[in-house]
Design a protein around this motif. Structure first.
Motif, PDB file in Angstrom:
ATOM      1  N   ASP A 165       0.612  -1.110   0.472  1.00 36.87           N
ATOM      2  CA  ASP A 165       0.497   0.463   0.317  1.00 36.87           C
ATOM      3  C   ASP A 165       0.819   0.500  -0.139  1.00 36.87           C
ATOM      4  OD1 ASP A 165       0.579   0.140   2.556  1.00 36.87           O
ATOM      5  OD2 ASP A 165      -1.195  -0.531   3.109  1.00 36.87           O
TER       6      ASP A 165
ATOM      7  N   GLY B 133     -10.887   3.936  -7.368  1.00 36.02           N
ATOM      8  CA  GLY B 133     -11.011   3.169  -5.911  1.00 36.02           C
ATOM      9  C   GLY B 133     -11.610   1.524  -6.851  1.00 36.02           C
ATOM     10  N   SER B 134     -12.634   1.910  -7.500  1.00 31.70           N
ATOM     11  CA  SER B 134     -13.293   0.314  -8.095  1.00 31.70           C
ATOM     12  C   SER B 134     -12.366  -0.062  -9.343  1.00 31.70           C
ATOM     13  CB  SER B 134     -14.925   0.493  -8.591  1.00 31.70           C
ATOM     14  OG  SER B 134     -14.937   1.401  -9.336  1.00 31.70           O
TER      15      SER B 134
ATOM     16  N   GLN C 155      -9.391   0.274  -9.968  1.00 30.66           N
ATOM     17  CA  GLN C 155      -7.420  -0.333  -8.613  1.00 30.66           C
ATOM     18  C   GLN C 155      -8.369  -1.781  -8.173  1.00 30.66           C
ATOM     19  OE1 GLN C 155      -6.170   1.901  -5.899  1.00 30.66           O
ATOM     20  NE2 GLN C 155      -5.173   3.170  -7.553  1.00 30.66           N
ATOM     21  N   GLN C 156      -9.564  -2.399  -8.098  1.00 30.78           N
ATOM     22  CA  GLN C 156     -10.120  -3.330  -7.084  1.00 30.78           C
ATOM     23  C   GLN C 156      -9.639  -4.100  -7.947  1.00 30.78           C
ATOM     24  OE1 GLN C 156     -13.636  -2.485  -4.919  1.00 30.78           O
ATOM     25  NE2 GLN C 156     -12.817  -2.544  -3.460  1.00 30.78           N
ATOM     26  N   TRP C 157     -10.699  -3.388  -9.454  1.00 33.90           N
ATOM     27  CA  TRP C 157     -10.866  -4.938 -10.318  1.00 33.90           C
ATOM     28  C   TRP C 157      -9.618  -5.272 -11.213  1.00 33.90           C
ATOM     29  CZ3 TRP C 157      -9.453  -4.486 -15.902  1.00 33.90           C
ATOM     30  CH2 TRP C 157      -9.932  -6.201 -16.272  1.00 33.90           C
TER      31      TRP C 157
ATOM     32  N   MET D  11      -6.664  -5.601  -9.308  1.00 31.68           N
ATOM     33  CA  MET D  11      -5.972  -6.740  -8.389  1.00 31.68           C
ATOM     34  C   MET D  11      -7.079  -7.891  -8.239  1.00 31.68           C
ATOM     35  SD  MET D  11      -3.942  -4.579  -6.819  1.00 31.68           S
ATOM     36  CE  MET D  11      -3.229  -6.075  -5.501  1.00 31.68           C
ATOM     37  N   GLN D  12      -8.341  -7.930  -8.588  1.00 27.24           N
ATOM     38  CA  GLN D  12      -9.107  -9.306  -8.411  1.00 27.24           C
ATOM     39  C   GLN D  12      -8.625  -9.791  -9.892  1.00 27.24           C
ATOM     40  OE1 GLN D  12     -13.199  -7.759  -9.261  1.00 27.24           O
ATOM     41  NE2 GLN D  12     -13.622  -7.822  -7.551  1.00 27.24           N
TER      42      GLN D  12
END
Ligand code: FPP
Ligand code: MG
Length: 298
Positions: A198, A244-245, A247-249, A251-252
């Motif tokens: 992070d 943020g979403s 980035q999350q995608w 990472m997923q």
């Protein structure tokens, strides 16, 4: 013996007889001194060895000063970068001073060492240019990525190991390979850390590389693993400020396709090769440095 390297660098800077430059020098974070450690472990602590280690660390520091301007980075080693503190112009010129003073001192060490180190700095500069060029587009070519990280990062570590072997009258060949592998693995891990750490741990925002346009190895592998519509989505996110979403995608998808362990395994196999080379050469201490590299938190 690292303290002798620090003292030598300080003396070189004090020799410039300019308090402002010395002040800038004191604001530099010192870093891990990986290259100096390597040189001393290979060649001992003679005067020429310590000087070579100091010279290489000054060149490395200069290259990071310039790199932070090029990358527009406001953090370095968890502290504000010099360009963030004083602006781009002093950061660039201080980099110029560091590396020209380093070359001035290098001229007095040994002709072969001077050739090896200066040749690596040419590579370093070509590598940085190629990094910038590659980040203008969505790069999916693994070979181009490997060549660029060799030039940008591994060349100076390879040259450090080779120069140290020359100073110690050892056969430079295995040390070159060791340094090259270490350097490649180092940059691969650095690129992984941009994804796995992070902002607080790494000292720069996570997924910063991709937003900057850099398609590092994990993105190249991810692209290969994705199906057509997800490939289009990944491409569309390249070189943008990620939400943020988004980035999350990313990472997923990285997790779903086991990208992080795949890249880590590739770095590890380079390290394993270096360890066995150094074990064969009876250089246990050098295997330890290589192992530490892979054990960095990722
Ligand atoms: C860091 O890469 C950059 C380098 C290792 C090399 C930089 C080289 C130059 C700027 C060439 C000029 C050379 C001299 C001697 C002045 P990165 O941005 O991937 O790593 P980071 O995350 O640590 O910034
Ligand atoms: Mg950078």
């Amino acid at each position: 013996m690292l303290s002798a390297v620090e003292r030598t660098m300080e003396q070189y800077i004090l020799g410039l007889d300019d308090p402002e430059i010395f002040q800038l020098y004191q604001r530099l974070p010192s870093g891990k001194r990986l290259r100096a450690k390597l040189i001393i472990k290979i060649a001992g602590n003679g005067m020429k060895v310590i000087k070579t280690a100091a010279i290489v660390e000054m060149i490395h520091a200069a290259s990071l000063l310039h790199d932070d301007v090029i990358d527009d980075a406001d953090m370095r080693r968890r502290k504000p970068s010099l360009n963030a503190l004083y602006g781009n112009k002093p950061a660039i010129m201080f980099g110029d001073i560091l590396y020209s003073k380093a070359f001035f001192e290098l001229a007095d060490i040994d002709r072969r060492v001077a050739r090896v180190i200066s040749g690596a700095v040419v590579q370093l500069s070509q590598g940085e240019l190629s990094d910038v060029a590659l980040s203008q587009k969505f790069n999916t070519d693994q070979q181009k990525y490997m060549r660029m990280i060799y030039q940008k990062t591994a060349s100076l570590i390879e040259a450090s190991a080779e120069a140290a072997a020359l100073l110690a009258d050892k056969d430079p060949k295995p040390y070159r390979v060791y340094g090259r592998n270490l350097g490649l693995a180092f940059q691969m891990i650095d690129d992984l850390l941009d994804i796995t750490s992070d902002a607080l741990t790494l000292g720069k925002p996570a997924l910063h590389d991709f937003a900057e346009g850099k398609c590092t190895l994990p993105y190249i592998y991810l692209y290969e693993a994705l199906d057509g519509s997800d490939q289009v989505k990944l491409r569309s996110l390249h070189a943008t400020q990620l939400t943020g979403s988004q980035q999350q995608w990313i990472m997923q998808m990285m997790h779903r396709h086991h990208i992080i362990p795949k890249c880590f395994a590739q770095a590890r196999s380079l390290i394993d090769e270096s360890i066995s080379l150094m074990n064969d050469a009876g250089e246990g201490a050098l295997s330890k440095i290589a192992r530490e590299m892979i054990e960095r938190e990722y």
